[in-house]
Design an enzyme around this catalytic site. Structure first.
Site, PDB file in Angstrom:
ATOM      1  N   SER A 280     -16.087   3.419  33.919  1.00 35.10           N
ATOM      2  CA  SER A 280     -16.378   3.448  32.476  1.00 35.10           C
ATOM      3  C   SER A 280     -17.842   3.791  32.289  1.00 35.10           C
ATOM      4  O   SER A 280     -18.640   3.697  33.230  1.00 35.10           O
ATOM      5  CB  SER A 280     -16.107   2.068  31.871  1.00 35.10           C
ATOM      6  OG  SER A 280     -17.196   1.191  32.174  1.00 35.10           O
ATOM      7  N   ASP A 281     -18.214   4.148  31.075  1.00 35.94           N
ATOM      8  CA  ASP A 281     -19.638   4.244  30.833  1.00 35.94           C
ATOM      9  C   ASP A 281     -20.133   2.818  30.568  1.00 35.94           C
ATOM     10  O   ASP A 281     -19.359   1.872  30.430  1.00 35.94           O
ATOM     11  CB  ASP A 281     -19.955   5.216  29.684  1.00 35.94           C
ATOM     12  CG  ASP A 281     -21.371   5.753  29.807  1.00 35.94           C
ATOM     13  OD1 ASP A 281     -21.656   6.832  29.269  1.00 35.94           O
ATOM     14  OD2 ASP A 281     -22.205   5.081  30.460  1.00 35.94           O
ATOM     15  N   TRP A 282     -21.439   2.699  30.478  1.00 31.14           N
ATOM     16  CA  TRP A 282     -22.075   1.376  30.420  1.00 31.14           C
ATOM     17  C   TRP A 282     -21.507   0.524  29.286  1.00 31.14           C
ATOM     18  O   TRP A 282     -21.750   0.829  28.110  1.00 31.14           O
ATOM     19  CB  TRP A 282     -23.576   1.562  30.219  1.00 31.14           C
ATOM     20  CG  TRP A 282     -24.379   0.325  30.194  1.00 31.14           C
ATOM     21  CD1 TRP A 282     -24.301  -0.693  29.280  1.00 31.14           C
ATOM     22  CD2 TRP A 282     -25.396  -0.054  31.113  1.00 31.14           C
ATOM     23  NE1 TRP A 282     -25.202  -1.664  29.572  1.00 31.14           N
ATOM     24  CE2 TRP A 282     -25.899  -1.307  30.696  1.00 31.14           C
ATOM     25  CE3 TRP A 282     -25.954   0.522  32.241  1.00 31.14           C
ATOM     26  CZ2 TRP A 282     -26.904  -1.968  31.384  1.00 31.14           C
ATOM     27  CZ3 TRP A 282     -26.978  -0.135  32.910  1.00 31.14           C
ATOM     28  CH2 TRP A 282     -27.430  -1.374  32.489  1.00 31.14           C
ATOM     29  N   GLY A 283     -20.697  -0.452  29.631  1.00 25.29           N
ATOM     30  CA  GLY A 283     -20.185  -1.380  28.628  1.00 25.29           C
ATOM     31  C   GLY A 283     -19.100  -0.810  27.744  1.00 25.29           C
ATOM     32  O   GLY A 283     -18.634  -1.449  26.800  1.00 25.29           O
ATOM     33  N   SER A 284     -18.648   0.395  28.028  1.00 24.39           N
ATOM     34  CA  SER A 284     -17.745   1.063  27.076  1.00 24.39           C
ATOM     35  C   SER A 284     -16.393   0.369  26.977  1.00 24.39           C
ATOM     36  O   SER A 284     -15.720   0.475  25.949  1.00 24.39           O
ATOM     37  CB  SER A 284     -17.555   2.536  27.461  1.00 24.39           C
ATOM     38  OG  SER A 284     -16.867   2.653  28.688  1.00 24.39           O
TER      39      SER A 284
END
Ligand code: GLC
Length: 742
Positions: A280-284
């Site tokens: 995932s992207d950061w915290g997505s």
């Protein structure tokens, strides 16, 4: 008798070898069978190191303990052999000793910094871009990094979006070629080689089409547009063997990419049969609560995993919820196993189970990070990335015998500014080895040339107190060079700008210097296309110097004094002002096309602005000139199984060596859906000595004539086509036609 013994011993040896030589899949299955559910979920969990944050940080003081318990499978922003070894030693204390993966945003260089990717794209030199990524991989892997979160392959037609700096611009064909080259560069000969790193195709998908160019904003587009414009560069990374994907923050047509099964399961892991893993992207994952797509972290975990997100970067959604979701029979353990398999497979491929510390070799790190060959390569690609926008009266190249040069502007002396947004940092950025633009000039000129300096203004303030000093030194000089632009953090992630003019009072500074009447060269440094209408119209010589990395100063000086003849061509359209955005070269003609750039009467145009861009896609000048001639097609009529061989002559009609990016555009004149007025379908960057002519060959085949119709079928439709050979998308030198018959 002997031969029977030989045969028998061969069979026994083969059996022994075979039984020991398990495939990676067998090793993964064997390890998986030993793992608890908690340990499996631990492999899907990724956290950042605490020295630097590339997203909204959530402090978790227990990371080191969690690693020992096998609750973390990967770390990012941990770099250097010392720290990666320390963290890997923690993982070796876990029950099954599953090694960590270390990921890092090595976007345009590790220690040796290369031009930002958008600048490199302006070189149109695929070999140079592959080499740049190769060197970044050599340095990063020598510092314990297994995995880079690059290349970013998002197409974007909106320079308000700060992340255009990380990509390859607006064109799908150029972007796909570059995506392929960069993956090959990062991953090298083979994953598992000690100087290769896993690459990441990001951000999947259509992140560059955020409404308003505002980062993280929604994206809404037809599936046809998605398939025709935004997906192909990602497919190119798969063709290049990309090890991982990263999904994007945006929602696409109402469904966040992180929880979008159509994208990740149906297209990526289904139609494209992708065997790598998706981070995932950061915290997505957790952010799907903000999107209003998940009620809470637990639902977010459910939606993301079922939609094909394998690893959770920084949101803790997986580690907090997946075990419960499996026990509640909401998530089948088979989905967990699929995600874990994909990740373990890469860890085996990298050889980390054989030697968890193979990438943490201090001696190799020391040698790799200070390799003069890397510096030389950085200087060369930086020079190739510079775009000559104007050169009236041939002010450039400058003579090396100028008596006095004034170098004015807020970008003359900074170091960090040349790094660009994604400089690799541990606890702070080391810019000490960056060659500033001032230092580059000092390195270049002889002892008989006097250099004068004035900052003139800040990058982004209204303070004009420095103007007087700047004018004063300009009046003392024979030639004035100015360096202006954006600071390193005015483009990049979360750096969208509604106003993309030169910041502060820099253009006013240019005006007062221009008023001195001195010969003037302007360098514009930025992470994106900027608007600088007055400067473009009133100054005689302009070089677009982007953010060029470690060797900025030397590369700029090489171009200023003609030791390198600029060859860059714009990978993005430069608008006249923000009102034109989105603006791109491969637009549809509409039912009322403007006949010229000032027509407005009942045509598709602005009544207050010319329709044409300030500088078009594919544009860039040289210190020499080129003539295009003798366009020939092997046939004017083909069926879909045949090809057309295109030949064209390019002559260097000037007095110095130069390189030209020859662009081949096609137009499908009538289609079952409207087709763009032109599309880049091939290019060649050709080197020519003064007076030299070369014949270039291109091939047109069915693939180049195909597009997605309204049923999303990839088709080439019979009809008339136009071939255009151009020095830019707006400078078509030669044309011809052909017909595709059934
Ligand atoms: C950031 C970026 C992504 C990057 C990741 C790790 O938010 O969107 O491109 O790779 O987080 O730093």
């Amino acid at each position: 008798m002997n031969k029977h013994i030989i045969t028998l011993s061969f069979l026994i040896t083969s059996f022994v070898v075979f039984s020991q030589h398990k495939t990676i899949d067998q090793k993964v299955d064997e390890l998986l069978s030993q793992m608890t559910l908690e340990e499996k979920v631990g492999q899907l969990n990724q956290y950042t190191g605490d020295w630097t944050a590339t997203g909204p940080i959530t402090i978790n003081p227990n990371k080191q303990e969690e690693i020992k318990k096998g609750q973390i499978g990967s770390m990012l922003n941990i770099l250097g052999t010392k720290y990666t070894r320390q963290y890997q030693e923690l993982a070796m204390q876990s029950r099954l000793k599953i090694p960590l993966l270390f990921g890092q945003d090595v976007v345009h260089g590790y220690k040796t910094t290369f031009p930002i990717p958008l600048a490199e794209a302006a070189s149109w030199d695929l070999e140079a871009m592959e080499l740049s990524a190769r060197i970044a991989a050599i340095e990063a892997s020598a510092s314990g990094i297994h995995w880079t979160f690059a290349p970013m392959v998002d197409i974007s037609r909106d320079p308000r979006w700060g992340r255009v700096m990380e990509g390859a611009g607006e064109d799908t064909y150029l972007g796909s070629q570059i995506a392929y080259a960069r993956v090959k560069g990062f991953q090298g000969e083979k994953l598992g080689n000690v100087n290769s790193v896993m690459a990441t195709a990001k951000h999947f998908v259509a992140y560059g089409a955020a409404v308003g160019g505002r980062d993280y904003n929604s994206v809404d587009m037809s599936e046809r547009m998605l398939w025709e414009t935004y997906l192909p560069p990602f497919k190119a990374t798969i063709d290049a063997g990309v090890a991982t994907f990263m999904n994007s923050f945006n929602d696409l047509n109402g469904i966040p990419a992180t929880g979008n099964a159509y994208l990740q399961r149906e297209i990526l892991k289904g139609k494209w049969n992708y065997s790598g893993f998706v981070v995932s992207d950061w915290g997505s994952i957790g952010e799907m609560v903000n999107h209003g797509y998940a009620e809470n972290s637990k639902e977010a975990a459910f939606l993301a995993l079922t939609a094909g997100s394998d690893m959770d970067m920084e949101s803790s959604s997986y580690i907090k919820n997946l075990v419960v979701l499996v026990k509640e029979n909401r998530v089948p353990v088979s989905l967990i196993d699929d995600a874990v398999r994909r990740i373990l497979h890469k860890k085996f491929e990298l050889g980390l189970f054989d030697d968890p510390y193979k990438f943490s070799n201090p001696a190799r790190e020391k040698e790799a990070l200070n390799n003069p060959e890397h510096t030389k390569a950085a200087r060369e690609i930086a020079a190739k990335s510079i775009v000559l926008l104007k050169n009236e009266n041939k002010i450039l190249p400058l003579s090396k015998n100028i008596k006095t040069i004034a170098f004015i502007g807020p970008m003359v002396k900074p170091l960090r500014a040349n790094h660009g947004f994604w400089a690799v940092e541990l606890k702070e950025i080391d810019s000490t080895y960056i060659v500033s633009q001032w230092k580059g000039l000092v390195n270049k000129v002889g002892k008989n040339t006097k250099l004068l300096y004035a900052k003139g203004s800040d990058i982004n303030s209204q303070n004009k107190e420095g103007f007087a000093e700047a004018v004063s030194i300009a009046n003392q000089a024979d030639v004035v060079i100015m360096s202006v632009g954006e600071s390193w953090n005015m483009s990049g992630e979360a750096k969208s700008r509604s106003n993309i003019h030169l910041p502060g009072v820099q253009e006013e500074l240019i005006k007062v210097i221009q008023a001195t009447g001195k010969p003037l060269v302007v360098l514009i440094n930025a992470g994106r296309p900027l608007v600088f209408d007055w400067t473009a119209d009133h100054t005689p010589a302009i070089l677009y110097t982007w953010w060029l990395g470690s060797e900025s100063g030397n590369a700029i000086a090489d171009v200023l004094f003609g030791d390198y003849n600029p060859s860059g061509k714009l990978p993005m359209t430069f608008p006249r002002n923000e009102g034109q955005i989105p603006i791109y070269y491969n637009y549809f003609n509409t039912g009322r096309p403007a006949q010229n750039e000032t027509a407005t009467n009942y045509v598709s145009a602005y009544i207050d602005l010319k329709n044409s861009p300030k500088f078009p896609f594919g544009y860039g000048l040289s210190y020499t000139t080129f003539q295009y001639s003798d366009l020939k097609l092997s046939s004017q009529k083909i069926n879909s199984s045949e090809k057309i061989e295109v030949t064209v002559n390019i002559t260097n009609t000037g007095k110095i060596f130069g390189e030209e990016v020859v662009q081949l555009y096609l137009r499908d004149k009538v289609g079952s859906v409207v087709r763009p007025v032109k599309e880049l379908k091939d290019f060649q960057k050709v080197k020519l000595r003064a007076g030299e002519t070369k014949t270039l060959n291109f091939t047109i085949d069915k693939e180049k004539l195909s597009f997605f119709n309204d049923k999303l079928e990839w088709v080439a439709e019979p009809g008339d086509f136009e071939v255009m050979i151009g020095a830019s998308s707006a400078d078509i030198r030669l044309r011809s036609d052909f017909e595709l018959i059934k």
